[in-house]
Design a protein around this motif. Structure first.
Motif, PDB file in Angstrom:
ATOM      1  N   TYR A   4      -3.121   5.089 -13.825  1.00 50.29           N
ATOM      2  CA  TYR A   4      -2.068   5.824 -13.112  1.00 50.29           C
ATOM      3  C   TYR A   4      -0.930   4.883 -12.701  1.00 50.29           C
ATOM      4  CZ  TYR A   4       0.158   8.699  -9.553  1.00 50.29           C
ATOM      5  OH  TYR A   4       1.071   9.404  -8.809  1.00 50.29           O
ATOM      6  N   LYS A  18       4.640  14.517   1.316  1.00 44.91           N
ATOM      7  CA  LYS A  18       3.747  13.442   1.799  1.00 44.91           C
ATOM      8  C   LYS A  18       4.496  12.476   2.705  1.00 44.91           C
ATOM      9  CE  LYS A  18       2.987  10.495  -1.426  1.00 44.91           C
ATOM     10  NZ  LYS A  18       2.500  10.021  -2.729  1.00 44.91           N
ATOM     11  N   HIS A  19       5.676  12.061   2.278  1.00 43.78           N
ATOM     12  CA  HIS A  19       6.417  11.056   3.051  1.00 43.78           C
ATOM     13  C   HIS A  19       6.997  11.641   4.336  1.00 43.78           C
ATOM     14  CE1 HIS A  19       6.678   8.617  -0.926  1.00 43.78           C
ATOM     15  NE2 HIS A  19       5.558   8.400  -0.281  1.00 43.78           N
ATOM     16  N   THR A  41      -4.232   3.117   1.953  1.00 42.60           N
ATOM     17  CA  THR A  41      -5.354   2.719   1.082  1.00 42.60           C
ATOM     18  C   THR A  41      -4.969   2.657  -0.395  1.00 42.60           C
ATOM     19  OG1 THR A  41      -6.064   5.020   0.885  1.00 42.60           O
ATOM     20  CG2 THR A  41      -7.119   3.698   2.615  1.00 42.60           C
ATOM     21  N   HIS A  42      -3.976   3.443  -0.802  1.00 44.01           N
ATOM     22  CA  HIS A  42      -3.545   3.506  -2.209  1.00 44.01           C
ATOM     23  C   HIS A  42      -2.025   3.352  -2.203  1.00 44.01           C
ATOM     24  CE1 HIS A  42      -7.465   5.462  -2.191  1.00 44.01           C
ATOM     25  NE2 HIS A  42      -7.539   5.303  -3.504  1.00 44.01           N
ATOM     26  N   SER A  43      -1.570   2.107  -2.159  1.00 46.57           N
ATOM     27  CA  SER A  43      -0.164   1.843  -1.828  1.00 46.57           C
ATOM     28  C   SER A  43       0.801   2.050  -2.976  1.00 46.57           C
ATOM     29  CB  SER A  43      -0.019   0.406  -1.316  1.00 46.57           C
ATOM     30  OG  SER A  43      -0.715   0.255  -0.116  1.00 46.57           O
ATOM     31  N   GLY A  44       0.350   1.824  -4.212  1.00 46.90           N
ATOM     32  CA  GLY A  44       1.280   1.883  -5.340  1.00 46.90           C
ATOM     33  C   GLY A  44       2.196   0.668  -5.331  1.00 46.90           C
ATOM     34  N   GLY A  96       8.542   4.112  -1.632  1.00 51.68           N
ATOM     35  CA  GLY A  96       7.154   4.578  -1.583  1.00 51.68           C
ATOM     36  C   GLY A  96       6.639   4.474  -0.152  1.00 51.68           C
ATOM     37  N   SER A  97       5.398   4.905   0.054  1.00 50.66           N
ATOM     38  CA  SER A  97       4.856   4.899   1.423  1.00 50.66           C
ATOM     39  C   SER A  97       4.876   3.491   2.050  1.00 50.66           C
ATOM     40  CB  SER A  97       3.450   5.500   1.444  1.00 50.66           C
ATOM     41  OG  SER A  97       2.620   4.924   0.463  1.00 50.66           O
ATOM     42  N   GLU A 115      -3.974  -2.100  -2.676  1.00 54.31           N
ATOM     43  CA  GLU A 115      -3.690  -1.624  -4.030  1.00 54.31           C
ATOM     44  C   GLU A 115      -4.633  -2.365  -4.975  1.00 54.31           C
ATOM     45  OE1 GLU A 115      -1.810   0.781  -5.646  1.00 54.31           O
ATOM     46  OE2 GLU A 115      -2.712  -0.118  -7.430  1.00 54.31           O
ATOM     47  N   LEU A 116      -5.308  -1.599  -5.836  1.00 54.52           N
ATOM     48  CA  LEU A 116      -6.334  -2.176  -6.712  1.00 54.52           C
ATOM     49  C   LEU A 116      -5.781  -2.620  -8.066  1.00 54.52           C
ATOM     50  CD1 LEU A 116      -9.366  -2.760  -6.765  1.00 54.52           C
ATOM     51  CD2 LEU A 116      -9.753  -0.423  -7.554  1.00 54.52           C
ATOM     52  N   HIS A 117      -4.776  -1.937  -8.575  1.00 58.32           N
ATOM     53  CA  HIS A 117      -4.261  -2.247  -9.915  1.00 58.32           C
ATOM     54  C   HIS A 117      -3.502  -3.584  -9.854  1.00 58.32           C
ATOM     55  CE1 HIS A 117      -2.060  -1.964 -13.643  1.00 58.32           C
ATOM     56  NE2 HIS A 117      -2.657  -0.823 -13.943  1.00 58.32           N
ATOM     57  N   ASP A 142      -9.992  -2.745  -3.241  1.00 62.13           N
ATOM     58  CA  ASP A 142     -10.299  -1.311  -3.229  1.00 62.13           C
ATOM     59  C   ASP A 142      -9.914  -0.744  -1.848  1.00 62.13           C
ATOM     60  OD1 ASP A 142     -12.072   1.029  -4.447  1.00 62.13           O
ATOM     61  OD2 ASP A 142     -12.562   0.807  -2.328  1.00 62.13           O
ATOM     62  N   GLY A 143      -9.154   0.340  -1.851  1.00 61.30           N
ATOM     63  CA  GLY A 143      -8.643   0.879  -0.593  1.00 61.30           C
ATOM     64  C   GLY A 143      -9.725   1.416   0.321  1.00 61.30           C
ATOM     65  N   ASP A 163      -4.050   8.261  -0.406  1.00 63.65           N
ATOM     66  CA  ASP A 163      -3.230   8.914  -1.437  1.00 63.65           C
ATOM     67  C   ASP A 163      -3.713   8.497  -2.833  1.00 63.65           C
ATOM     68  OD1 ASP A 163      -1.139  10.148  -2.790  1.00 63.65           O
ATOM     69  OD2 ASP A 163       0.305   8.558  -2.346  1.00 63.65           O
TER      70      ASP A 163
HETATM   71  N1  SAM Z   1       0.924   6.000  -1.652  1.00 61.86           N
HETATM   72  C1  SAM Z   1       1.931   5.680  -2.645  1.00 61.86           C
HETATM   73  C2  SAM Z   1       3.243   6.280  -2.195  1.00 61.86           C
HETATM   74  O1  SAM Z   1       3.247   7.336  -1.544  1.00 61.86           O
HETATM   75  O2  SAM Z   1       4.277   5.674  -2.482  1.00 61.86           O
HETATM   76  C3  SAM Z   1       1.552   6.158  -4.022  1.00 61.86           C
HETATM   77  C4  SAM Z   1       0.181   5.765  -4.458  1.00 61.86           C
HETATM   78  S1  SAM Z   1      -0.297   6.301  -6.056  1.00 61.86           S
HETATM   79  C5  SAM Z   1      -0.443   8.016  -5.864  1.00 61.86           C
HETATM   80  C6  SAM Z   1      -1.981   5.804  -6.142  1.00 61.86           C
HETATM   81  C7  SAM Z   1      -2.191   4.293  -6.313  1.00 61.86           C
HETATM   82  O3  SAM Z   1      -3.576   4.018  -6.046  1.00 61.86           O
HETATM   83  C8  SAM Z   1      -1.948   3.739  -7.708  1.00 61.86           C
HETATM   84  O4  SAM Z   1      -1.016   2.697  -7.642  1.00 61.86           O
HETATM   85  C9  SAM Z   1      -3.324   3.194  -8.166  1.00 61.86           C
HETATM   86  O5  SAM Z   1      -3.226   1.999  -8.925  1.00 61.86           O
HETATM   87  C10 SAM Z   1      -3.995   2.927  -6.845  1.00 61.86           C
HETATM   88  N2  SAM Z   1      -5.468   2.958  -6.837  1.00 61.86           N
HETATM   89  C11 SAM Z   1      -6.324   3.698  -7.596  1.00 61.86           C
HETATM   90  N3  SAM Z   1      -7.597   3.543  -7.177  1.00 61.86           N
HETATM   91  C12 SAM Z   1      -7.541   2.686  -6.114  1.00 61.86           C
HETATM   92  C13 SAM Z   1      -8.518   2.170  -5.207  1.00 61.86           C
HETATM   93  N4  SAM Z   1      -9.815   2.498  -5.320  1.00 61.86           N
HETATM   94  N5  SAM Z   1      -8.109   1.350  -4.227  1.00 61.86           N
HETATM   95  C14 SAM Z   1      -6.798   1.009  -4.089  1.00 61.86           C
HETATM   96  N6  SAM Z   1      -5.827   1.461  -4.919  1.00 61.86           N
HETATM   97  C15 SAM Z   1      -6.191   2.304  -5.902  1.00 61.86           C
END
Ligand code: SAM
Length: 283
Positions: A4, A18-19, A41-44, A96-97, A115-117, A142-143, A163
């Motif tokens: 993703y 969301k924001h 937890t999922h920063s992007g 982004g967030s 962020e995991l990626h 991992d978030g 997210d």
């Molecule tokens: N929250 C961000 C925003 O609003 O700008 C968008 C985040 S995006 C929807 C999800 C992100 O989660 C991706 O960048 C993905 O690589 C990351 N991701 C997926 N699994 C994850 C995990 N287990 N822990 C942390 N990050 C993860």
């Protein structure tokens, strides 16, 4: 495998709701002159260039933030969102967030970004430097694991944004497990969980968000869901909208969100609509 990339979706209708909601939570925390901690937890990647190859592939921002950016808003929450966004949009960027949290938090507050990626994490690190934030904690981890390890904060005021991309069906259950563990150690945690609304085409995932919200509500904390749909839920629609489950919502966030969505929903298309439903209220 992580595939993703949020850049393809930056500034779409799901980001807008969301924001807005995340800003509403942070604004409320700022009403007291006491420090708080934010967890994403999922920063992007943190910040998105709307004219690059990824964001301009489907131009999802055209059906989201671009539709509302020039509005002269009455709602205070919407005014804050638009003012923050327009500061970035003038450079064809969407925040982004992480960028939103970094811009809103004060020096006394703490921000944990996970962020995991690996490539997205690197971009996130760069984005935080770009916006001049050298204080926040950018974790490559991992978030869910990070969230459990880093909570409760001290002092225990703060909020969590969850997210996930929901690439796998199991992610809906991962969210419930993480929220349950956090609430067991930090009862006051204000938590915002984003989820997609998916049509029948998505198979088992199409009803998964509803089940997830029921499980979150069964944890017994006050919570409401707010859903914004931009298309009819026909079998082939794909993602026809998105929702947020807000646990331990701050006082009157529901009112602020209604005021903001009353103004923007008509701009998002003739099929756009929103609902806000309390699933559990305080006893
Ligand atoms: N929250 C961000 C925003 O609003 O700008 C968008 C985040 S995006 C929807 C999800 C992100 O989660 C991706 O960048 C993905 O690589 C990351 N991701 C997926 N699994 C994850 C995990 N287990 N822990 C942390 N990050 C993860």
């Amino acid at each position: 495998m992580l595939s993703y990339q949020h850049a393809f979706h930056a500034g779409n209708h799901a980001d807008v709701i969301k924001h807005l909601c995340w800003m509403g939570v942070i604004s409320h925390l700022k009403k007291k002159n006491k420090p708080f901690t934010l967890y994403d937890t999922h920063s992007g990647a943190g910040l998105y260039q709307l004219d690059d190859a990824l964001a301009s592939k489907n131009k999802e921002y055209e059906s989201g933030v671009d539709k509302v950016a020039n509005l002269s808003a009455n709602s205070p929450l919407l005014q804050s969102y638009l003012s923050l966004c327009n500061g970035f949009l003038s450079d064809r960027c969407y925040p982004g967030s992480p960028a939103i949290s970094a811009k809103l938090k004060r020096d006394i507050d703490v921000l944990h970004l996970m962020e995991l990626h690996p490539a997205e994490h690197e971009k996130l690190d760069d984005a935080m430097w770009q916006i001049g934030d050298s204080q926040s904690h950018v974790h490559h981890r991992d978030g869910y694991e990070g969230l459990i390890a880093l909570t409760p904060p001290s002092p225990n005021r703060g909020a969590v944004l969850i997210d996930p991309p929901y690439e796998k069906l199991s992610e809906y259950q991962d969210v419930v497990s993480a929220v349950k563990k956090v609430l067991a150690r930090w009862q006051q945690a204000q938590m915002v969980v984003w989820y997609p609304l998916l049509s029948q085409r998505a198979g088992a995932k199409s009803g998964a968000s509803q089940q997830m919200c029921q499980s979150l509500s069964a944890l017994g904390k006050p919570c409401f869901i707010i859903e914004l749909t931009v298309e009819e839920n026909t079998a082939d629609a794909g993602m026809y909208g998105s929702g947020l489950c807000v646990i331990n919502p701050p006082w009157q966030l529901d009112v602020s969100m209604r005021e903001a969505l009353d103004e923007i929903t008509p701009l998002l298309g003739s099929n756009a609509a929103y609902t806000l439903t309390w699933l559990t209220t305080e006893e």
